[in-house]
Design a protein around this motif. Structure first.
Motif, PDB file in Angstrom:
ATOM      1  N   VAL A 176      -4.182   6.675   6.860  1.00 36.04           N
ATOM      2  CA  VAL A 176      -3.518   6.710   6.016  1.00 36.04           C
ATOM      3  C   VAL A 176      -2.951   6.891   4.544  1.00 36.04           C
ATOM      4  N   LEU A 177      -3.171   5.267   5.145  1.00 40.76           N
ATOM      5  CA  LEU A 177      -2.493   4.757   3.477  1.00 40.76           C
ATOM      6  C   LEU A 177      -3.961   4.967   2.610  1.00 40.76           C
ATOM      7  N   ASN A 178      -5.118   5.258   3.606  1.00 36.91           N
ATOM      8  CA  ASN A 178      -6.618   5.163   2.152  1.00 36.91           C
ATOM      9  C   ASN A 178      -7.132   4.132   2.014  1.00 36.91           C
ATOM     10  N   VAL A 179      -6.439   3.069   2.472  1.00 37.30           N
ATOM     11  CA  VAL A 179      -7.336   1.829   2.175  1.00 37.30           C
ATOM     12  C   VAL A 179      -8.548   0.786   3.314  1.00 37.30           C
ATOM     13  N   ALA A 187       1.356  -1.407  -0.331  1.00 36.48           N
ATOM     14  CA  ALA A 187       0.190  -0.353  -0.093  1.00 36.48           C
ATOM     15  C   ALA A 187       0.992   1.093  -0.125  1.00 36.48           C
ATOM     16  N   ARG A 188       2.056   1.396   1.026  1.00 37.57           N
ATOM     17  CA  ARG A 188       3.187   2.644   0.738  1.00 37.57           C
ATOM     18  C   ARG A 188       3.883   2.218  -0.317  1.00 37.57           C
ATOM     19  N   GLU A 189       4.009   1.100  -1.645  1.00 38.80           N
ATOM     20  CA  GLU A 189       4.392   1.437  -2.117  1.00 38.80           C
ATOM     21  C   GLU A 189       3.499   2.185  -3.368  1.00 38.80           C
ATOM     22  N   ALA A 190       2.493   1.623  -3.631  1.00 37.01           N
ATOM     23  CA  ALA A 190       1.470   2.064  -4.545  1.00 37.01           C
ATOM     24  C   ALA A 190       1.480   3.748  -4.675  1.00 37.01           C
ATOM     25  N   LEU A 191       1.766   4.436  -2.873  1.00 39.79           N
ATOM     26  CA  LEU A 191       0.824   5.628  -3.592  1.00 39.79           C
ATOM     27  C   LEU A 191       3.122   6.251  -3.207  1.00 39.79           C
ATOM     28  N   GLY A 192       3.476   5.466  -4.096  1.00 38.67           N
ATOM     29  CA  GLY A 192       5.432   6.069  -4.237  1.00 38.67           C
ATOM     30  C   GLY A 192       5.515   7.059  -2.726  1.00 38.67           C
ATOM     31  N   TRP A 193       5.409   5.926  -1.274  1.00 44.98           N
ATOM     32  CA  TRP A 193       5.676   6.785  -0.623  1.00 44.98           C
ATOM     33  C   TRP A 193       6.920   5.711  -0.187  1.00 44.98           C
ATOM     34  N   SER A 194       8.479   6.554   0.612  1.00 45.53           N
ATOM     35  CA  SER A 194       9.242   5.763   1.354  1.00 45.53           C
ATOM     36  C   SER A 194       8.586   5.482   2.177  1.00 45.53           C
ATOM     37  N   LEU A 214      -5.651  -4.676   5.136  1.00 47.67           N
ATOM     38  CA  LEU A 214      -3.566  -5.007   5.766  1.00 47.67           C
ATOM     39  C   LEU A 214      -4.525  -6.564   6.260  1.00 47.67           C
ATOM     40  N   LEU A 215      -5.291  -6.446   7.255  1.00 45.26           N
ATOM     41  CA  LEU A 215      -5.037  -8.030   7.345  1.00 45.26           C
ATOM     42  C   LEU A 215      -5.071  -9.290   6.813  1.00 45.26           C
ATOM     43  N   ALA A 220       6.081   7.192   7.381  1.00 45.49           N
ATOM     44  CA  ALA A 220       6.816   7.529   9.180  1.00 45.49           C
ATOM     45  C   ALA A 220       6.225   8.173   9.889  1.00 45.49           C
ATOM     46  N   ARG A 221       6.164   9.589   8.985  1.00 43.96           N
ATOM     47  CA  ARG A 221       6.384  11.261   8.833  1.00 43.96           C
ATOM     48  C   ARG A 221       4.363  11.802   9.207  1.00 43.96           C
ATOM     49  N   ARG A 222       3.939  10.844   8.119  1.00 48.46           N
ATOM     50  CA  ARG A 222       2.545  10.731   7.738  1.00 48.46           C
ATOM     51  C   ARG A 222       1.453  10.167   8.974  1.00 48.46           C
ATOM     52  N   VAL A 223       1.958   8.741   9.497  1.00 53.08           N
ATOM     53  CA  VAL A 223       1.477   8.214  10.528  1.00 53.08           C
ATOM     54  C   VAL A 223       1.815   8.605  12.231  1.00 53.08           C
ATOM     55  N   ASP A 224       2.840   9.661  11.995  1.00 52.69           N
ATOM     56  CA  ASP A 224       3.459   9.780  13.543  1.00 52.69           C
ATOM     57  C   ASP A 224       4.407   7.960  14.296  1.00 52.69           C
TER      58      ASP A 224
END
Length: 286
Positions: free
Chosen positions: A58-61, A15-22, A66-67, A27-31
């Motif tokens: 945060v990942l908008n899913v 899900a993270r990679e689909a958004l192009g995030w590192s 995620l399970l 980590a920053r967005r989810v605190d």
């Protein structure tokens, strides 16, 4: 390392990679720390339900994405009712997997009564009328079976109850570790979700009370569905006509609760909703 922890981690990473995030950006967005993200994605550390919900937001899913799926046929749709302060997500996934495998071996009971979804009160009254039940305590297990719903007693300390729609049969989970009156209310609550057609969503409810407190909740939390299921449960376990008739003879909350096999608190709320007085000291209920 739990296999489910690893699969949860794989889904977070996808899900993270689909958004192009590192990992650092997530980590920053989810605190959270980047180390935590790395450990979760690698399956080295299980995440709690609060972490899971924050990540899903945060990942908008949907949280359910995620399970990991069950090893056999996927449970679609699934309605999960988890009453917990904090549950380890991997342990929860493991337990759901075991429960689903056991539940898939159950046959659907013969359907005796079909009730069209309406308001919680009307749906409960329609079921009571269709079943011909007019005496207390209400046989809630008999009603569930008559609606074609199986019941499976399953002990997992953080889950009060849930209902899953399997290809073979709907199944309600009740926790044998709870008091009998709470099991009855949970069963009625889950049956309400089924009859009111709430089972197209995945829910996780926080708090130790049968009536979830509305505090905003996570993105998938539907307080209207929870309120409706509680209202159905109250109307099916404590029918207005029976409560009024018995109250005219004895207005003791504890006596009425014992006769209807509900908690004293549930009966007190029911009497208040019906505009009936009670002789019970409020402090003695807690």
């Amino acid at each position: 390392m739990s296999s489910n922890a690893a699969r949860v981690g794989e889904r977070i990473r996808a899900a993270r990679e689909a958004l192009g995030w590192s990992q650092g950006e997530l980590a920053r967005r989810v605190d959270r720390t980047q180390t935590a993200i790395s450990y979760w994605e690698s399956g080295r550390r299980a995440l709690g339900i609060d972490d899971l919900i924050d990540l899903a937001r945060v990942l908008n899913v949907p949280t359910a994405e995620l399970l990991p799926d069950a090893p056999a046929k996927p449970v679609t749709p699934t309605l999960l009712r988890a009453v917990a302060e904090k549950v380890d997500a991997a342990k929860l996934a493991d337990e759901l997997e075991r429960f689903t495998v056991a539940a898939q071996g159950l046959e659907r009971p013969a359907i005796k009564w079909r009730v069209a979804p309406a308001s919680p009160r009307d749906t409960a009254e329609a079921l009571l009328e269709a079943s011909g039940i007019s005496k207390y305590p209400i046989p809630i297990q008999e009603l569930a079976y008559g609606c074609g719903v199986q019941i499976l007693s399953w002990d997992f300390h953080d889950i009060d109850g849930l209902i899953v729609e399997l290809p073979t049969t709907p199944v309600i989970w009740v926790n044998p570790g709870q008091a009998e009156v709470r099991q009855r209310f949970t069963l009625a609550h889950e049956l309400g979700h089924y009859l009111l057609r709430h089972i197209d969503r995945f829910h996780i409810d926080f708090g130790g009370d049968l009536s979830p407190s509305v505090t905003g909740g996570h993105p998938n939390y539907d307080w209207r569905a929870e309120r409706a299921a509680n209202e159905f449960a109250a109307n099916i376990l404590m029918p207005a006509s029976l409560v009024r008739a018995r109250h005219a003879v004895n207005n003791s909350t504890r006596v009425l609760a014992k006769e209807f096999q509900v908690s004293a608190a549930a009966m007190r709320y029911r009497l208040a909703n019906l505009g009936l007085d009670s002789d019970t000291d409020l402090l003695s209920l807690f």
